[in-house]
Design an enzyme around this catalytic site. Structure first.
Site, PDB file in Angstrom:
ATOM      1  N   LYS A  76      -1.480  -3.526   2.619  1.00 18.81           N
ATOM      2  CA  LYS A  76      -2.120  -2.417   1.908  1.00 18.81           C
ATOM      3  C   LYS A  76      -1.726  -2.441   0.427  1.00 18.81           C
ATOM      4  CE  LYS A  76       1.637   0.716   3.199  1.00 18.81           C
ATOM      5  NZ  LYS A  76       2.070   1.727   4.172  1.00 18.81           N
TER       6      LYS A  76
ATOM      7  N   TYR B 296       7.907   5.679 -30.657  1.00 25.50           N
ATOM      8  CA  TYR B 296       7.544   7.101 -30.682  1.00 25.50           C
ATOM      9  C   TYR B 296       8.757   7.995 -30.487  1.00 25.50           C
ATOM     10  CZ  TYR B 296       2.628   5.781 -30.035  1.00 25.50           C
ATOM     11  OH  TYR B 296       1.381   5.259 -30.179  1.00 25.50           O
TER      12      TYR B 296
HETATM   13  C1  LIG Z   1       3.139   1.096   4.886  1.00 26.20           C
HETATM   14  C2  LIG Z   1       3.338   1.190   6.324  1.00 26.20           C
HETATM   15  C3  LIG Z   1       4.146   0.255   6.992  1.00 26.20           C
HETATM   16  C4  LIG Z   1       4.965  -0.787   6.264  1.00 26.20           C
HETATM   17  O1  LIG Z   1       6.110  -0.179   5.693  1.00 26.20           O
HETATM   18  P1  LIG Z   1       7.206  -1.068   4.953  1.00 26.20           P
HETATM   19  O2  LIG Z   1       8.315  -0.132   4.649  1.00 26.20           O
HETATM   20  O3  LIG Z   1       6.571  -1.598   3.726  1.00 26.20           O
HETATM   21  O4  LIG Z   1       7.600  -2.145   5.883  1.00 26.20           O
HETATM   22  C5  LIG Z   1       4.205   0.319   8.364  1.00 26.20           C
HETATM   23  N1  LIG Z   1       3.514   1.270   9.047  1.00 26.20           N
HETATM   24  C6  LIG Z   1       2.748   2.188   8.432  1.00 26.20           C
HETATM   25  C7  LIG Z   1       2.023   3.192   9.238  1.00 26.20           C
HETATM   26  C8  LIG Z   1       2.637   2.185   7.060  1.00 26.20           C
HETATM   27  O5  LIG Z   1       1.886   3.102   6.461  1.00 26.20           O
END
Ligand SMILES: *Cc1c(COP(=O)(O)O)cnc(C)c1O
Length: 397
Positions: free
Chosen positions: A41, A268
């Protein structure tokens, strides 16, 4: 994306052999019987979803996780054939896309479950999905306490095919915490009740990276690592569980050098003033690129293998570093913002500490307009210290 003859000055290099090595680490930790769903993702945590997914699938990964239907569609349109689970955002209006692109939704509530069942029945299609239980995260999922209400509905499903039963930890990095223990207990008990009702022989899964690393009881039938595949951990102490290889190097080049007299203000608001005559390097990166403004006066960058402090405010597209103590810096010199240069490293975890956040936010904040170049060479060892092979113009020390 393959490197053009003159690469962008500010870019990310993604070492796909690091992804492969980290996947190997996950396999060693969970054993051959536990399936791995690789979470890609958020553009594979900033590493590039299509390239990362391809590299992982080439290594035998058969399941991917994304946050949204749009992310899943993108992978499908790029020719990815692995099963894709949409972990987060699924609305009833997404059903046509789910079916058309063979994306499996996570179902976190009865409304969506009923909608999918009705849609599947009406159109004569099976709808594979994973049922999400909220065992203590307080985010998505059916509450175990409501089981009397929802369990009978599971028994009546025809079109919806349960392919998995899952939950998610709130504190996986603290395996002994009451939170973790309680969630595991609630998940196990609810699984038992679903199975006792003659349902749900579907695989169970609960473990994110932290649970893959530190909570073997939570591996169940499948694990869902994200961060660790890219070589990052959400909480620095987790890194002690396994050697992970960070895959991403973020670099740029010195745009301009100037010598400022003592007592000169920089950037800045004049939040930094030179205490001596100083050589200031201006770098073409800023918060619009994802180099966070909260790094102002806190971060360091690597030039000629040494740390140069970031001085003054990070601006929208430019950042200043004090290179007074580094001999021989030239305009055009390579600057590593994140990653390794000549044996010195700035990790995402360290940068996160400066910016008061976690490594995940650092990597997912790197703007999509910064090009990602991929290092694929399988023969070479895992390392980010070979930028010259990709960037012919990189200055040599
Ligand atoms: C993002 C996510 C993961 C992965 O988590 P990590 O900490 O990056 O390993 C696993 N399960 C769900 C439901 C997630 O949203």
């Amino acid at each position: 994306m393959s490197p053009p003859t003159k690469p962008a000055e500010t870019c990310c290099l993604v070492d796909l052999s690091a992804l492969r090595a980290n996947l190997g680490t996950v396999r060693r930790l969970v054993g051959a019987r536990v399936e791995i769903l690789a979470v890609v993702k958020a553009d594979a945590y900033g590493h590039g979803d299509v390239e990362s997914a391809r590299a992982l699938c080439d290594e035998g990964v058969r399941r991917l996780g994304v946050a949204t239907v749009a992310e899943g569609v993108r992978l499908r349109e790029s020719g990815i054939e692995a099963a894709i689970l949409v972990l987060g955002s699924v609305y009833p209006g997404d059903t046509v896309s789910l079916v058309r692109y063979s994306l499996d939704p996570v179902v976190p509530n009865l409304d969506l479950l009923r909608h999918l069942e009705a849609f599947g029945a009406e159109h004569g299609v099976d709808i594979p999905c994973h049922l999400k239980l909220d065992t203590g995260m307080g985010r998505l999922g059916l509450l175990p306490d409501g089981i009397e209400e929802w369990l009978p509905e599971l028994g009546r499903l025809r079109a919806v095919k349960l392919q998995g039963i899952m939950s998610h930890f709130a504190k996986a990095e603290e395996p002994e915490s009451p939170s973790c223990r309680g969630q595991l207990r609630a998940f196990r008990q609810t699984l038992e009740r679903i199975r006792a009702a003659g349902l749900g022989l579907a695989p169970a899964h609960m473990a994110n990276s932290a649970a893959v690393l530190g909570l073997p009881e939570a591996h169940f039938d499948m694990v869902r690592p994200g961060g660790m595949l890219y070589g990052i951990v959400s909480h620095p102490p987790m890194a002690e569980h396994a050697r992970l290889a960070p895959a991403l190097t973020w670099k740029t080049r010195v745009l301009q050098l100037k010598t400022l007299p003592k007592h000169s203000a920089v950037s800045y608001g004049g939040t930094f003033t030179t205490r001596r005559q100083s050589i200031i390097a201006t770098l073409p990166v800023g918060y619009a690129d994802g180099y966070k403004r909260s790094l102002s006066n806190k971060a360091a960058v690597l030039i000629r293998g040494q740390r140069a402090p970031v001085v003054g405010r990070v601006t929208m597209d430019l950042t200043m570093a004090d290179v007074t103590d580094i001999a021989g810096v030239q305009p055009g010199d390579e600057v590593v913002l994140l990653g390794t240069q000549a044996g010195e490293t700035i990790s995402a975890e360290e940068m996160a500490g400066w910016a008061d956040t976690i490594s995940y936010e650092i990597l997912t904040s790197i703007s999509p307009h910064i090009p990602r170049y991929y290092i694929r060479n399988e023969a070479e060892p895992v390392s980010t210290g070979r930028l010259e092979t990709v960037l012919p113009n990189a200055p040599t020390k």
